[in-house]
Design an enzyme around this catalytic site. Sequence first.
Site, PDB file in Angstrom:
ATOM      1  N   ASP A  74       0.815  -1.222   0.000  1.00 48.90           N
ATOM      2  CA  ASP A  74       0.000   0.000   0.000  1.00 48.90           C
ATOM      3  C   ASP A  74       0.851   1.276   0.000  1.00 48.90           C
ATOM      4  O   ASP A  74       0.355   2.341  -0.365  1.00 48.90           O
ATOM      5  CB  ASP A  74      -0.915   0.030   1.235  1.00 48.90           C
ATOM      6  CG  ASP A  74      -1.805  -1.191   1.331  1.00 48.90           C
ATOM      7  OD1 ASP A  74      -2.094  -1.793   0.283  1.00 48.90           O
ATOM      8  OD2 ASP A  74      -2.211  -1.549   2.458  1.00 48.90           O
ATOM      9  N   GLU A 106      -9.384   0.466  -3.923  1.00 49.61           N
ATOM     10  CA  GLU A 106     -10.430  -0.203  -3.131  1.00 49.61           C
ATOM     11  C   GLU A 106     -11.026   0.699  -2.044  1.00 49.61           C
ATOM     12  O   GLU A 106     -12.157   0.501  -1.629  1.00 49.61           O
ATOM     13  CB  GLU A 106      -9.881  -1.481  -2.493  1.00 49.61           C
ATOM     14  CG  GLU A 106      -8.733  -1.227  -1.502  1.00 49.61           C
ATOM     15  CD  GLU A 106      -8.183  -2.499  -0.867  1.00 49.61           C
ATOM     16  OE1 GLU A 106      -8.706  -3.590  -1.131  1.00 49.61           O
ATOM     17  OE2 GLU A 106      -7.213  -2.366  -0.095  1.00 49.61           O
TER      18      GLU A 106
HETATM   19  O1  F6P Z   1      -2.333  -4.013   3.419  1.00 48.28           O
HETATM   20  C1  F6P Z   1      -2.145  -4.826   2.317  1.00 48.28           C
HETATM   21  C2  F6P Z   1      -3.456  -5.281   1.746  1.00 48.28           C
HETATM   22  O2  F6P Z   1      -3.181  -6.081   0.607  1.00 48.28           O
HETATM   23  C3  F6P Z   1      -4.439  -4.168   1.418  1.00 48.28           C
HETATM   24  O3  F6P Z   1      -4.145  -3.535   0.214  1.00 48.28           O
HETATM   25  C4  F6P Z   1      -5.738  -4.939   1.406  1.00 48.28           C
HETATM   26  O4  F6P Z   1      -6.849  -4.111   1.717  1.00 48.28           O
HETATM   27  C5  F6P Z   1      -5.537  -5.947   2.500  1.00 48.28           C
HETATM   28  O5  F6P Z   1      -4.146  -6.087   2.676  1.00 48.28           O
HETATM   29  C6  F6P Z   1      -6.145  -7.304   2.221  1.00 48.28           C
HETATM   30  O6  F6P Z   1      -5.973  -8.097   3.343  1.00 48.28           O
HETATM   31  P1  F6P Z   1      -6.190  -9.661   3.382  1.00 48.28           P
HETATM   32  O7  F6P Z   1      -5.010 -10.313   2.753  1.00 48.28           O
HETATM   33  O8  F6P Z   1      -6.296  -9.979   4.822  1.00 48.28           O
HETATM   34  O9  F6P Z   1      -7.444  -9.957   2.601  1.00 48.28           O
END
Ligand code: F6P
Length: 356
Positions: free
Chosen positions: A142, A236
């Site tokens: 991010d 998102e």
């Molecule tokens: O923080 C990294 C990230 O990939 C974000 O971009 C995303 O919202 C989140 O983690 C997704 O998390 P998970 O892997 O728990 O679904």
Amino acid sequence: MPDGFRHWPVTATMGRVTIGILTSGGDCPGLNAVIRGAVIKGDRIHHESFVGIKDGWRGLVEDDIEPLPRYDVRGLSRLGGTILGTSRTNPFDHGGAARVREVMAGHEMTGLIAIGGEGTLTAARRLSDEGIPVVGVPKTIDNDLSATDYTFGFDTAVSIATESIDRLRTTAESHHRCMVVEVMGRHVGWIALHAGIASGAHAILIPEVDVSLEQICEWVEMARDRGRAPVVVVAEGFVPEGVEHVHAPRGLDAFGRPRLGGIGEQLAPALEEKTGIETRSATLGHLQRGGVPSAYDRVLATRFGTAAVDAVVDKQWGSMVSLIGTDIESVDLHSATTVLKTVPRERWDEAAILFG
Ligand code: F6P
């Protein structure tokens, strides 16, 4: 593993201090390169031993820990994911600093290297405030951590997103469609901004900037009127102007943050209805975190790993290694975790001149 390799470093570990390493939060390409850099430099220069903590804070509070000798990190810098595993376990839900101190003492750990993003490093900061000897290493696709210009994982994610958008554009062009591409990034728009610029998107929508549905439709129609297949890249965390809260009802993670995703699927039918242009959406999701790290991320991660062991040797507890310009520096975990690094408005304005 040839026997000679297995036995060579073991004799050299006697009487060394032991450092624990963990990777926590969402994985990203480059984690293994940090581990490799830290272990090789720690072993070679500082004569330290390492233990690998499994699945982030979970392994620490549950005492799931194994030796991490130098021969286990050979060839790791090109490997995606993390050999240690990860989780979103919050140590403060499982005994907090008292439990961490107890487990560290059991393994005679004199320091901890915590590799993670905002949630992980916030936990590291709180543990440090309670006297746990910890150094942080910033990772996240991010790129939302303050006090470092870049985090490793971001460059790889942007490259994957850019290549995916390029591919989606060819199919959109064949069908004269509009394509909405949702990328990750949580509450900041860095991936969307960079991948959107790189792929020549006709609109880039990020959480930091309010944009109305009417404005997005105008950009889409402008592109269509020039004979282009409009491409809209949406982060998102983007919330359309006038809408209070948009994300799929996926609950909260262990750090109390909403699980995002779903805006692309909501936006596509709305654009189709208002513009009359057939529109599809694609959510890139975890593809952006998978596979091998880019060369840039391998270099940054390796530099972070070697700098982290230096910070441990110097007992810079409560600090985080950080990229400032082209130098690796040490900053306070507080400054890294209290404010999100958002996209400055002028960076989006630069890109917006090319929209439509
Ligand atoms: O923080 C990294 C990230 O990939 C974000 O971009 C995303 O919202 C989140 O983690 C997704 O998390 P998970 O892997 O728990 O679904």
